[in-house]
Design a protein around this motif. Structure first.
Motif, PDB file in Angstrom:
ATOM      1  N   LEU A  53       8.664 -12.105   5.848  1.00 57.54           N
ATOM      2  CA  LEU A  53      10.232 -12.860   5.268  1.00 57.54           C
ATOM      3  C   LEU A  53       9.725 -13.904   4.552  1.00 57.54           C
ATOM      4  N   LYS A  54       8.965 -14.684   4.846  1.00 54.83           N
ATOM      5  CA  LYS A  54       8.512 -16.059   4.701  1.00 54.83           C
ATOM      6  C   LYS A  54       7.406 -16.167   3.669  1.00 54.83           C
ATOM      7  N   ASN A  55       7.394 -15.203   3.538  1.00 53.29           N
ATOM      8  CA  ASN A  55       5.408 -15.113   3.083  1.00 53.29           C
ATOM      9  C   ASN A  55       5.993 -13.911   1.963  1.00 53.29           C
ATOM     10  N   ARG A  56       6.468 -13.965   0.965  1.00 53.60           N
ATOM     11  CA  ARG A  56       6.785 -13.703  -0.393  1.00 53.60           C
ATOM     12  C   ARG A  56       6.041 -12.654  -1.255  1.00 53.60           C
ATOM     13  N   GLU A  57       4.781 -13.257  -1.011  1.00 48.50           N
ATOM     14  CA  GLU A  57       3.342 -12.999  -1.762  1.00 48.50           C
ATOM     15  C   GLU A  57       2.779 -11.856  -1.144  1.00 48.50           C
ATOM     16  N   GLN A  58       3.215 -11.724   0.395  1.00 52.67           N
ATOM     17  CA  GLN A  58       2.614 -10.820   1.174  1.00 52.67           C
ATOM     18  C   GLN A  58       3.441  -9.327   1.338  1.00 52.67           C
ATOM     19  N   LEU A  59       4.460  -9.470   1.138  1.00 56.02           N
ATOM     20  CA  LEU A  59       6.148  -8.778   1.516  1.00 56.02           C
ATOM     21  C   LEU A  59       5.252  -8.118   0.144  1.00 56.02           C
ATOM     22  N   SER A  60       5.467  -8.849  -1.051  1.00 53.43           N
ATOM     23  CA  SER A  60       5.264  -8.350  -2.473  1.00 53.43           C
ATOM     24  C   SER A  60       4.453  -6.802  -2.591  1.00 53.43           C
ATOM     25  N   ARG A  61       2.817  -7.806  -1.601  1.00 47.85           N
ATOM     26  CA  ARG A  61       1.383  -6.991  -1.920  1.00 47.85           C
ATOM     27  C   ARG A  61       2.211  -5.479  -1.116  1.00 47.85           C
ATOM     28  N   MET A  62       2.811  -5.745   0.186  1.00 47.18           N
ATOM     29  CA  MET A  62       3.081  -5.018   1.169  1.00 47.18           C
ATOM     30  C   MET A  62       3.699  -3.666   0.159  1.00 47.18           C
ATOM     31  N   ALA A  63       5.100  -4.268  -0.271  1.00 45.27           N
ATOM     32  CA  ALA A  63       5.492  -3.427  -0.791  1.00 45.27           C
ATOM     33  C   ALA A  63       5.314  -2.545  -1.898  1.00 45.27           C
ATOM     34  N   SER A  64       3.981  -3.003  -3.040  1.00 44.09           N
ATOM     35  CA  SER A  64       3.029  -2.532  -3.942  1.00 44.09           C
ATOM     36  C   SER A  64       2.266  -1.122  -2.770  1.00 44.09           C
ATOM     37  N   ASN A  65       1.505  -1.944  -2.209  1.00 43.52           N
ATOM     38  CA  ASN A  65       0.498  -0.844  -1.234  1.00 43.52           C
ATOM     39  C   ASN A  65       1.246   0.685  -0.384  1.00 43.52           C
ATOM     40  N   SER A  66       2.485   0.000   0.028  1.00 42.28           N
ATOM     41  CA  SER A  66       3.530   1.293   0.144  1.00 42.28           C
ATOM     42  C   SER A  66       3.685   2.290  -0.880  1.00 42.28           C
ATOM     43  N   LYS A  67       4.228   1.501  -1.667  1.00 40.60           N
ATOM     44  CA  LYS A  67       4.916   2.741  -3.200  1.00 40.60           C
ATOM     45  C   LYS A  67       3.223   3.285  -3.620  1.00 40.60           C
ATOM     46  N   LYS A  68       1.881   3.165  -3.571  1.00 38.59           N
ATOM     47  CA  LYS A  68       1.045   3.344  -3.749  1.00 38.59           C
ATOM     48  C   LYS A  68       0.745   4.322  -2.900  1.00 38.59           C
ATOM     49  N   MET A  69       1.017   4.796  -1.501  1.00 38.50           N
ATOM     50  CA  MET A  69       0.931   5.798  -1.031  1.00 38.50           C
ATOM     51  C   MET A  69       1.760   6.855  -0.737  1.00 38.50           C
ATOM     52  N   GLY A  70       2.793   6.452  -1.283  1.00 36.07           N
ATOM     53  CA  GLY A  70       4.113   7.440  -1.115  1.00 36.07           C
ATOM     54  C   GLY A  70       3.700   8.807  -2.599  1.00 36.07           C
ATOM     55  N   ILE A  71       4.479   9.868  -1.480  1.00 33.80           N
ATOM     56  CA  ILE A  71       4.158  10.779  -2.110  1.00 33.80           C
ATOM     57  C   ILE A  71       4.943  12.008  -2.471  1.00 33.80           C
ATOM     58  N   THR A  72       6.185  11.548  -4.525  1.00 35.13           N
ATOM     59  CA  THR A  72       7.425  12.316  -3.988  1.00 35.13           C
ATOM     60  C   THR A  72       7.691  13.467  -5.398  1.00 35.13           C
ATOM     61  N   ASN A  73       5.904  14.416  -4.925  1.00 35.21           N
ATOM     62  CA  ASN A  73       5.886  15.553  -5.175  1.00 35.21           C
ATOM     63  C   ASN A  73       6.130  16.456  -4.085  1.00 35.21           C
ATOM     64  N   ALA A  74       6.255  16.712  -3.044  1.00 30.48           N
ATOM     65  CA  ALA A  74       5.719  16.937  -1.801  1.00 30.48           C
ATOM     66  C   ALA A  74       5.312  18.951  -2.230  1.00 30.48           C
ATOM     67  N   THR A  75       6.563  18.496  -2.304  1.00 33.91           N
ATOM     68  CA  THR A  75       7.617  19.835  -2.898  1.00 33.91           C
ATOM     69  C   THR A  75       6.784  20.794  -3.525  1.00 33.91           C
ATOM     70  N   GLU A  76       7.076  20.386  -4.819  1.00 38.06           N
ATOM     71  CA  GLU A  76       5.862  20.835  -5.698  1.00 38.06           C
ATOM     72  C   GLU A  76       4.942  21.260  -5.260  1.00 38.06           C
ATOM     73  N   LYS A  77       3.828  20.414  -4.840  1.00 37.99           N
ATOM     74  CA  LYS A  77       1.994  20.030  -4.467  1.00 37.99           C
ATOM     75  C   LYS A  77       2.269  21.632  -3.392  1.00 37.99           C
ATOM     76  N   ILE A  78       3.192  21.625  -2.515  1.00 37.27           N
ATOM     77  CA  ILE A  78       2.909  23.520  -1.349  1.00 37.27           C
ATOM     78  C   ILE A  78       3.450  24.132  -2.005  1.00 37.27           C
ATOM     79  N   TYR A  79       4.810  24.167  -3.010  1.00 39.81           N
ATOM     80  CA  TYR A  79       4.760  24.937  -3.865  1.00 39.81           C
ATOM     81  C   TYR A  79       3.646  26.133  -4.544  1.00 39.81           C
ATOM     82  N   SER A  80       3.009  25.181  -5.339  1.00 39.57           N
ATOM     83  CA  SER A  80       1.477  25.528  -6.101  1.00 39.57           C
ATOM     84  C   SER A  80       0.530  26.134  -4.983  1.00 39.57           C
ATOM     85  N   MET A  81       0.460  25.932  -3.775  1.00 40.25           N
ATOM     86  CA  MET A  81      -0.295  25.910  -2.759  1.00 40.25           C
ATOM     87  C   MET A  81       0.227  27.720  -2.248  1.00 40.25           C
ATOM     88  N   ILE A  82       1.378  28.222  -1.967  1.00 39.70           N
ATOM     89  CA  ILE A  82       2.123  28.654  -1.733  1.00 39.70           C
ATOM     90  C   ILE A  82       1.660  29.904  -2.958  1.00 39.70           C
TER      91      ILE A  82
END
Length: 369
Positions: free
Chosen positions: A330-359
């Motif tokens: 919490l004291k290191n806002r830069e690190q926290l912001s970087r973690m948030a950005s890295n987390s978002k980069k890992m996020g997959i928001t269209n998983a169901t659509e991708k699975i549907y395409s595979m089906i």
């Protein structure tokens, strides 16, 4: 379209199956969808609550040590194989989809042997033994972590799809969530949750932190104890709880609470991590040591490696360790912001659509579309 879904035991296996089923229903309103599970799993509640038909078969997991339970497990496996084959022959599905749990074994294996299109969805970075075996026979494997690809070397087709994420998670933002919750935009908010049943060691550490180290001007905390452990935790905390501390048995409005958080402290279940990364939330992960093959630590290390989370093993956890780690972030806002950005980069928001395409691809290959 007739679909047979197999998945059971925990919500982590069942909810992805339900998400896939619901998406299929959106795309094909006339689709017939049936689930197969066991009487011991949560599917008896979760699947029927969603309005889907559920058939039960006998099957259980094998224990590592030879015992009388092993003999029962072998007997039930053969019984489950027969029951699964009968269901498939009677239902005549166009595709069979497995989302994990022992119930997938008899159902997916029989379907593959009967030349019916099959697809496996693996939620974790370290796959379960059933899915690893089934990947040799299934037509396709959908994975949620890049790290799990190396465990499916015999798979005919493999694709990174991610885990399905609830719609409300995808359509909530921090500003509106905090308004709904009545939380100031200037507050630093930490959300601690150990799961629906709670995690005793996490609860004990949070109680220790609040009683010995926490000051009300440090940060706001929303602490979900789990329904079974709420009374005991409240008794341990006593009456002098700071106004900046909210203790609840369970978080029902998870989308708003998660979105309002500057930092999450939680377990490392696959679905939880998929939701955190979809929202871009930094996390302190405390993987459960009580899960099969220690798969939560594999999940957690994946986020840590990508700079999206910090991992504390449960054997290292204490009130002091937890407090110091929270305050350091919490004291290191830069690190926290970087973690948030890295987390978002890992996020997959269209998983169901991708699975549907595979089906669709698998069904086309087998002449079912």
């Amino acid at each position: 379209m007739k679909v047979l879904m197999a998945g059971g035991g925990t919500a982590g296996h069942i909810n992805p199956g339900l998400a896939i089923a619901n998406y299929l229903k959106q795309k094909h309103p006339d689709a017939q969808i049936k689930f197969v599970g066991t009487e011991r799993g949560l599917e008896t509640r979760l699947v029927t609550r969603e309005g889907y038909e559920l058939e039960l078969i006998k099957v259980r997991g094998f224990k590592r040590k030879l015992s009388f339970d092993t003999i029962i497990a072998i007997k039930e496996l053969f019984q489950g194989m027969v029951e699964a084959r009968k269901i498939i022959k009677r239902y005549k599905p166009d595709i069979v989809i497995g989302t994990g749990g022992y119930v997938c074994g008899p159902v997916l294996f029989n379907a593959a042997m009967m030349k019916i299109p099959t697809l496996i969805h693996e939620q974790n970075a370290y796959p379960g033994v059933t899915n690893k075996i089934l990947s040799r026979y299934a037509d396709a494997v959908a994975i949620s972590f890049k790290e799990s690809e190396k465990y499916f070397k015999s798979a005919k087709k493999i694709a990174l799809t991610g885990n399905p994420v609830r719609d409300e998670i995808l359509h909530t933002d921090k500003v509106s969530a905090r308004k709904r919750l009545g939380i100031s935009s200037n507050s630093r908010v930490v959300v601690v949750v150990g799961g629906s049943r709670g995690a005793q060691n996490i609860n004990n550490s949070v109680v220790d932190m609040l009683k010995k180290y926490y000051n009300s001007n440090d940060f706001n905390i929303i602490f979900a104890t789990g329904e079974a452990q709420y009374d005991r935790t409240m008794e341990s905390l006593g009456k002098d709880i700071a106004p900046t501390v909210e203790v609840v048995p369970y978080i029902y409005n998870a989308a708003d609470v998660y979105a309002a958080a500057d930092l999450m402290v939680c377990r490392a279940g696959a679905i939880t991590l998929s939701e955190l990364t979809a929202m871009g939330i930094p996390a302190i992960l405390i993987p459960s040591p009580f899960v099969t093959a220690n798969h939560q630590e594999y999940n957690a290390r994946s986020l840590e490696k990508n700079g999206a989370a910090v991992v504390i093993l449960e054997k290292e956890l204490s009130g002091n360790v937890l407090y110091n780690q929270i305050m350091s972030l919490l004291k290191n806002r830069e690190q926290l912001s970087r973690m948030a950005s890295n987390s978002k980069k890992m996020g997959i928001t269209n998983a169901t659509e991708k699975i549907y395409s595979m089906i669709r691809e698998v069904m086309k290959q087998k002449g079912k579309l």
